[in-house]
Design a protein around this motif. Structure first.
Motif, PDB file in Angstrom:
ATOM      1  N   ALA A  75      51.787  33.000 117.994  1.00 44.36           N
ATOM      2  CA  ALA A  75      52.565  32.083 118.835  1.00 44.36           C
ATOM      3  C   ALA A  75      53.986  31.953 118.299  1.00 44.36           C
ATOM      4  N   MET A  76      54.136  31.864 116.982  1.00 44.43           N
ATOM      5  CA  MET A  76      55.477  31.776 116.401  1.00 44.43           C
ATOM      6  C   MET A  76      56.240  33.091 116.563  1.00 44.43           C
ATOM      7  N   LEU A  77      55.497  34.196 116.573  1.00 40.98           N
ATOM      8  CA  LEU A  77      56.135  35.486 116.835  1.00 40.98           C
ATOM      9  C   LEU A  77      56.685  35.523 118.257  1.00 40.98           C
ATOM     10  N   ASP A  78      55.913  34.990 119.209  1.00 42.99           N
ATOM     11  CA  ASP A  78      56.384  34.912 120.587  1.00 42.99           C
ATOM     12  C   ASP A  78      57.632  34.044 120.697  1.00 42.99           C
ATOM     13  N   GLU A  79      57.742  33.009 119.838  1.00 44.96           N
ATOM     14  CA  GLU A  79      58.904  32.119 119.842  1.00 44.96           C
ATOM     15  C   GLU A  79      60.057  32.693 119.023  1.00 44.96           C
ATOM     16  N   HIS A  80      59.835  33.865 118.399  1.00 43.32           N
ATOM     17  CA  HIS A  80      60.834  34.511 117.541  1.00 43.32           C
ATOM     18  C   HIS A  80      61.216  33.635 116.354  1.00 43.32           C
ATOM     19  N   LEU A  81      60.273  32.808 115.897  1.00 43.40           N
ATOM     20  CA  LEU A  81      60.487  32.051 114.664  1.00 43.40           C
ATOM     21  C   LEU A  81      60.026  32.845 113.445  1.00 43.40           C
ATOM     22  N   VAL A  82      59.141  33.822 113.648  1.00 42.38           N
ATOM     23  CA  VAL A  82      58.797  34.777 112.604  1.00 42.38           C
ATOM     24  C   VAL A  82      58.989  36.170 113.185  1.00 42.38           C
ATOM     25  N   GLN A  83      59.065  37.141 112.289  1.00 50.01           N
ATOM     26  CA  GLN A  83      59.246  38.531 112.690  1.00 50.01           C
ATOM     27  C   GLN A  83      58.070  39.351 112.191  1.00 50.01           C
ATOM     28  N   GLN A  84      57.924  40.545 112.747  1.00 47.69           N
ATOM     29  CA  GLN A  84      56.834  41.434 112.331  1.00 47.69           C
ATOM     30  C   GLN A  84      57.366  42.850 112.264  1.00 47.69           C
ATOM     31  N   ASN A  85      57.454  43.373 111.032  1.00 51.04           N
ATOM     32  CA  ASN A  85      57.925  44.734 110.838  1.00 51.04           C
ATOM     33  C   ASN A  85      56.789  45.733 110.689  1.00 51.04           C
ATOM     34  N   THR A  86      55.647  45.258 110.184  1.00 51.26           N
ATOM     35  CA  THR A  86      54.449  46.094 110.069  1.00 51.26           C
ATOM     36  C   THR A  86      53.267  45.312 110.629  1.00 51.26           C
ATOM     37  N   PRO A  87      52.262  46.002 111.133  1.00 46.21           N
ATOM     38  CA  PRO A  87      51.126  45.289 111.738  1.00 46.21           C
ATOM     39  C   PRO A  87      50.485  44.300 110.772  1.00 46.21           C
ATOM     40  N   ARG A  88      50.214  43.100 111.284  1.00 47.21           N
ATOM     41  CA  ARG A  88      49.490  42.040 110.574  1.00 47.21           C
ATOM     42  C   ARG A  88      50.276  41.429 109.422  1.00 47.21           C
ATOM     43  N   ARG A  89      51.541  41.793 109.269  1.00 48.95           N
ATOM     44  CA  ARG A  89      52.369  41.173 108.235  1.00 48.95           C
ATOM     45  C   ARG A  89      53.584  40.542 108.920  1.00 48.95           C
ATOM     46  N   TYR A  90      53.872  39.314 108.553  1.00 48.38           N
ATOM     47  CA  TYR A  90      54.931  38.541 109.189  1.00 48.38           C
ATOM     48  C   TYR A  90      55.964  38.152 108.136  1.00 48.38           C
ATOM     49  N   ARG A  91      57.155  37.829 108.618  1.00 51.56           N
ATOM     50  CA  ARG A  91      58.209  37.402 107.693  1.00 51.56           C
ATOM     51  C   ARG A  91      59.180  36.491 108.430  1.00 51.56           C
ATOM     52  N   PHE A  92      59.921  35.712 107.673  1.00 51.88           N
ATOM     53  CA  PHE A  92      60.997  34.907 108.217  1.00 51.88           C
ATOM     54  C   PHE A  92      62.296  35.702 108.206  1.00 51.88           C
ATOM     55  N   HIS A  93      63.166  35.414 109.161  1.00 55.17           N
ATOM     56  CA  HIS A  93      64.554  35.841 109.005  1.00 55.17           C
ATOM     57  C   HIS A  93      65.134  35.110 107.799  1.00 55.17           C
ATOM     58  N   ASP A  94      66.118  35.731 107.136  1.00 55.71           N
ATOM     59  CA  ASP A  94      66.650  35.185 105.888  1.00 55.71           C
ATOM     60  C   ASP A  94      67.214  33.775 106.047  1.00 55.71           C
ATOM     61  N   LEU A  95      67.682  33.416 107.248  1.00 61.96           N
ATOM     62  CA  LEU A  95      68.229  32.078 107.449  1.00 61.96           C
ATOM     63  C   LEU A  95      67.185  31.095 107.955  1.00 61.96           C
ATOM     64  N   VAL A  96      66.076  31.597 108.491  1.00 63.32           N
ATOM     65  CA  VAL A  96      65.021  30.694 108.951  1.00 63.32           C
ATOM     66  C   VAL A  96      64.213  30.181 107.765  1.00 63.32           C
ATOM     67  N   LYS A  97      64.051  31.017 106.734  1.00 62.32           N
ATOM     68  CA  LYS A  97      63.212  30.605 105.602  1.00 62.32           C
ATOM     69  C   LYS A  97      63.755  29.357 104.908  1.00 62.32           C
ATOM     70  N   PRO A  98      65.071  29.274 104.564  1.00 64.46           N
ATOM     71  CA  PRO A  98      65.528  28.028 103.937  1.00 64.46           C
ATOM     72  C   PRO A  98      65.398  26.823 104.854  1.00 64.46           C
ATOM     73  N   TYR A  99      65.498  27.037 106.157  1.00 66.14           N
ATOM     74  CA  TYR A  99      65.303  25.926 107.095  1.00 66.14           C
ATOM     75  C   TYR A  99      63.855  25.434 107.025  1.00 66.14           C
ATOM     76  N   ALA A 100      62.901  26.381 107.019  1.00 71.87           N
ATOM     77  CA  ALA A 100      61.495  25.995 106.919  1.00 71.87           C
ATOM     78  C   ALA A 100      61.210  25.326 105.580  1.00 71.87           C
ATOM     79  N   ARG A 101      61.817  25.856 104.512  1.00 73.67           N
ATOM     80  CA  ARG A 101      61.596  25.251 103.191  1.00 73.67           C
ATOM     81  C   ARG A 101      62.144  23.834 103.142  1.00 73.67           C
ATOM     82  N   GLU A 102      63.265  23.611 103.795  1.00 69.31           N
ATOM     83  CA  GLU A 102      63.833  22.254 103.831  1.00 69.31           C
ATOM     84  C   GLU A 102      62.874  21.299 104.528  1.00 69.31           C
TER      85      GLU A 102
END
Length: 907
Positions: free
Chosen positions: A551-578
């Motif tokens: 669902a977050m991938l559909d919202e483009h809040l996370v990204q997926q470069n390889t199957p079944r592995r997700y990541r944050f954009h470099d600027l989204v991660k500090p926002y989530a950490r905050e």
């Protein structure tokens, strides 16, 4: 007592100010008051008080709390497991009153009771005495709390103004709005409310002048045009002035927003859009969707493309545009019925003729556009349901849609996923906006700056504008300011929350359980994560975590470069950490320890441990591995994260996880020769074990370091490490650890040709292994002793010990472990020494087959090299050269120095 946070920190008792002590002590009290009557953890307080917390902040915090107790009274501050709690009674804390009045006002405002809303909002705003906690130097967590309070205050002020306007008191709102705009000139909603207040007060010229001022501020400070909200208010004001002009119907048909001069690149995407603009058949409607993460430039691309089409003579008669407000943090998406009313009025349908029902409005809209060529730009769409009623019914028109969702359910639409800019285009954008030659003068710093902006267009634009406003800065100065991840968003646009606001819109659109997971993922170590690790972090089942991540991938809040592995954009991660400030990822570190052990057991089941693991919560799901290949593949995919887990566990009070995880990783590091990771991880684990006085862990880690140094042929370091290990393991009476350490130390002495000393080590190990029941270790030590006797030219003793090793390994089914490959290899060495080259080759090939089956690349390469030497001695130089080349290739990939030895031999 009275406690005041909404301004400078004050505590009053019987009308007198209470002296609160120094800066840190005051900040501790401020952090506690931000969470009244709730436990504030030590981790939260450390990040609230220090920019970079000390290694052990607990003692400092105890000192500050003791000081506060002396001035506030002992019953105010209570120690709780893991932190502290400040006890506050109703009416004592201005923040509590502020939140209560704000909540009551919001409720009344949502229900349309503007009289009550004004009353509650006024009481909330009167408590505000300036910036919260002014005069303190808060850490990142407390700064985030302050920023959220400021945002809440501005939202209240905007809704207060809206309520006054709805009550017919627009003049009352004007003064307060102008004062706030001086403080926050880039807050577009403040400008929008000011324009509406002036307009409702009959001051149209001033309202339009306010729009011009807002636009100038946005262009000067950020280089962007006003957003959809301000443009819509301006249009409403203009429409009110021009309602009786006869040409309004014709001019209102051309509604495209202006293009920007700073548009750059996107050539491939524009080609794709031009292809999408062509209908798939003679009767089909062309629908194109652009979807991507916040700030990636969807609207800019859509507007630029639309202008290209119009400039080329297509759709030059009708261009309709609407911001569907799908991701507005303050207001709900615009219903399609309201959009249709707006479009129908622009198309010349008088208000009384517009039907009320959605279906009837959609039918009239389709009829109005029949046989016309219209370009309809629908920006920020929330869902397919919002779009469907807005589609024309016949071919000839183009519907261009932007959204943070992929809108895959929109039948007939073709989608274009929009990614961040490639690095060359990102640097070009920096150069274009900065407006001078500083970018070109420092290409490396420019590349670093674009990387720190995550190649995200909005971040690049903000960074370049900041550089343009600071002519004395170099690009390196800007990059240095962006280096600190926790402050990067602030450095891009000081004094604004523009990027945070973009992410907030998408975040707030998530259901509560997905919001929670998003926040927690900000604490996830490493660059990417899986549904399994996310589930461990959130304490849920992996299937539920997978659903939330998709669902977050559909919202483009996370990204997926390889199957079944997700990541944050470099600027989204500090926002989530905050957002996750004050929460803990400790359960995840323990999960990684158990998961890594589960993978190790799939290819190294006979290597047992002499210590326990911290327990996992009930119902925790660990990954399952069918065989060693799956396990090694998991290790490789998690390799970078596992390294970080050891680091963060050591830094966050879990040394028992840090050194145990390092021990588990030894089997993987040994097989795949990841020496850099091996040394770094073990050094971290060693410091953690020493700092926490974990003597057993310290001994085990010294032993593992010795093996790594031995593999790297750093034999002095290896001997030193093994001797450290032996002293400690004897001290803690770990017989198994002593046996393995002696075996590994013996291997070092073999490399140094100190064969008598090596044999002594193996004999001592062989006394201990049977006492611990470790037959695998016994077999390996027997093999090593046999090899040592071979080198001492005692072939009979060598064969005797090798036959014993082979018998043990065959009895215990050691085909899943590495002992068997070494024994076959040593037997090959004995046959080679005796000139029995055919038998030697067979033994090496058996060792090679086991090594390949285990995925042990380094031992495979060694057996290939030995096989090549045997083939060459047996008169087959062509086959020998092929085996040497194969071995050299593997050694090169591993970075093993033996590659150079073979290369020199081959000439």
């Amino acid at each position: 007592m009275e406690f005041r946070l909404l301004g400078s920190l004050e505590v009053r008792h019987d009308g007198e100010n209470v002296m609160l002590g120094g800066q840190r002590q005051r900040t501790v009290l401020a952090a506690l008051l931000m969470r009244p009557n709730s436990v504030a953890s030590v981790s939260y307080l450390a990040q609230a008080v220090w920019e970079k917390p000390p290694v052990a902040p607990e003692s400092n915090l105890r000192t500050y709390v003791a000081g506060l107790r002396r001035v506030l009274g002992g019953d105010r501050l209570v120690t709780r497991p893991g932190g502290y709690l400040v006890s506050i009674q109703p009416g004592e804390l201005d923040l509590d009153d502020f939140r209560r009045f704000a909540d009551d006002g919001d409720k009344a405002w949502q229900e349309g009771d503007f009289t009550s809303a004004v009353e509650h909002f006024e009481r909330a705003l009167c408590l505000w005495r300036g910036q919260p906690l002014s005069g303190l130097l808060p850490g990142p967590v407390l700064r985030a709390d302050i920023a959220r309070l400021e945002d809440q205050r501005l939202t209240i002020a905007e809704r207060y103004a809206h309520a006054l306007i709805e009550l017919g008191k627009p003049d009352t709102a004007v003064g307060d709005l102008r004062a706030l705009i001086v403080e926050y000139p880039l807050r577009e909603e403040l400008w929008a409310q000011l324009m509406l207040a002036l307009h409702r007060a009959g001051r149209q010229a001033e309202a339009l002048d306010a729009f011009a001022s807002a636009r100038q501020h946005l262009i000067d400070e950020l280089g962007i045009e006003p957003g959809a909200r301000l443009r819509r208010v301006q249009q409403e004001i203009l429409a009110g002035e021009q309602a009786d002009e006869p040409d309004e119907e014709i001019s209102a048909w051309r509604q495209l927003p202006m293009d920007i001069a700073e548009f750059i690149g996107r050539h491939a995407e524009l080609r794709t859009l031009h292809a999408m603009a062509e209908p798939s058949s003679r009767t089909a409607l062309a629908i194109a969707t652009i979807h991507g993460m916040p700030g990636v430039g969807k609207t800019r691309l859509a507007v630029h493309f639309a202008h290209q089409l119009v400039d080329a003579g297509r759709f030059d008669q009708i261009q309709l545009w609407a911001d569907l407000r799908g991701f507005d943090a303050e207001r709900p998406p615009i219903p399609p019925s309201a959009v249709l009313e707006h479009f129908l009025r622009l198309l010349g349908i008088a208000g009384p003729l517009i039907p009320q029902e959605l279906e009837s409005r959609a039918a009239l809209f389709r009829s109005r556009l029949a046989e016309k060529r219209a370009l309809i730009l629908l920006d920020n769409a929330a869902s397919e349901e919002q779009i469907r009623p807005l589609l024309p019914g016949t071919q000839g028109s183009l519907v261009l849609i932007t959204s943070r969702r992929n809108l895959a359910g929109l039948v007939g639409a073709r989608g274009l996923p929009l990614d961040v800019l490639p690095q060359p285009e990102a640097i070009n954008l920096l150069s274009l906006i900065a407006g001078d030659d500083r970018i070109e003068a420092e290409p490396q710093a420019a590349a670093r700056t674009s990387a720190l902006c995550g190649h995200l267009p909005i971040a690049l634009s903000l960074a370049a504008r900041r550089l343009r406003k600071r002519p004395m800065w170099t690009v390196s100065d800007l990059a240095a300011r962006l280096e600190r991840e926790e402050r990067r968003l602030d450095q891009l646009a000081p004094g604004t929350r523009e990027i945070q606001a973009l992410f907030t819109m998408s975040y707030q659109a998530l259901p509560a359980e997905q919001q929670r997971m998003f926040r927690l993922l900000g604490l996830h170590p490493g660059d990417d994560f899986t549904a399994e690790s996310a589930a461990a972090l959130a304490g849920i089942h992996p299937d539920d975590a997978d659903f939330h991540l998709e669902a977050m991938l559909d919202e483009h809040l996370v990204q997926q470069n390889t199957p079944r592995r997700y990541r944050f954009h470099d600027l989204v991660k500090p926002y989530a950490r905050e957002l996750a400030a004050g929460q803990s990822a400790h359960p995840l570190y323990t999960w990684y320890l158990h998961a890594t052990e589960a993978a190790r057991m799939a290819f190294d089941p006979l290597r047992t441990r002499a210590f326990g693991f911290p327990p996992l919560p009930r119902d925790t799901v660990l990954p399952q591995f069918a065989d060693h290949k799956e396990a090694l593949a998991w290790y490789e995919s998690e390799r970078a994260t596992l390294r970080v887990v050891v680091q963060v566990a050591a830094e966050n009070g879990l040394p028992e996880v840090a050194w145990r995880l390092a021990w588990v990783l030894l089997s993987f590091y040994y097989r795949r020769s990841h020496w850099d990771d091996w040394i770094d991880v073990y050094q971290i684990a060693l410091k953690a074990a020493k700092a926490s006085d974990e003597r057993h862990g310290e001994g085990i880690i010294w032993c593992g370091l010795g093996v790594a140094y031995s593999d790297l042929q750093q034999f002095t370091n290896a001997i030193d490490a093994h001797q450290h290990a032996q002293t400690i393991l004897e001290e803690v009476d770990d017989l198994k650890g002593q046996a393995w350490n002696l075996n590994n130390l013996g291997v070092v002495y073999v490399y140094l040709d100190r064969l008598t000393t090596a044999a002594d080590c193996f004999h001592r190990a062989l006394v201990l292994f049977p006492q611990t029941g470790d037959r695998q270790g016994e077999g390996i030590a027997l093999n090593n002793l046999g090899d040592t006797y071979r080198r001492l030219d005692r072939p009979d003793s060598a064969i005797k010990h090798l036959e014993q090793a082979l018998k043990i390994q065959q009895e215990i089914g050691d085909k899943s472990e590495s002992g068997l490959q070494f024994t076959y290899g040593t037997l090959g060495d004995i046959h080679h020494d005796a000139g029995n080259y055919k038998q030697a080759a067979r033994s090496y090939e058996e060792a090679l087959a086991v090594s390949k089956a285990l995925g042990d690349q380094r031992t495979s390469a060694r057996m290939l090299a030995n096989l090549a030497q045997t083939l060459n001695a047996d008169g087959d130089p062509e086959q020998a050269r092929l085996r040497w080349q194969e071995a050299m290739k593997i050694f090169d990939e591993l970075g093993d120095p033996q590659a150079d030895t073979i290369r020199a031999q081959l000439g």
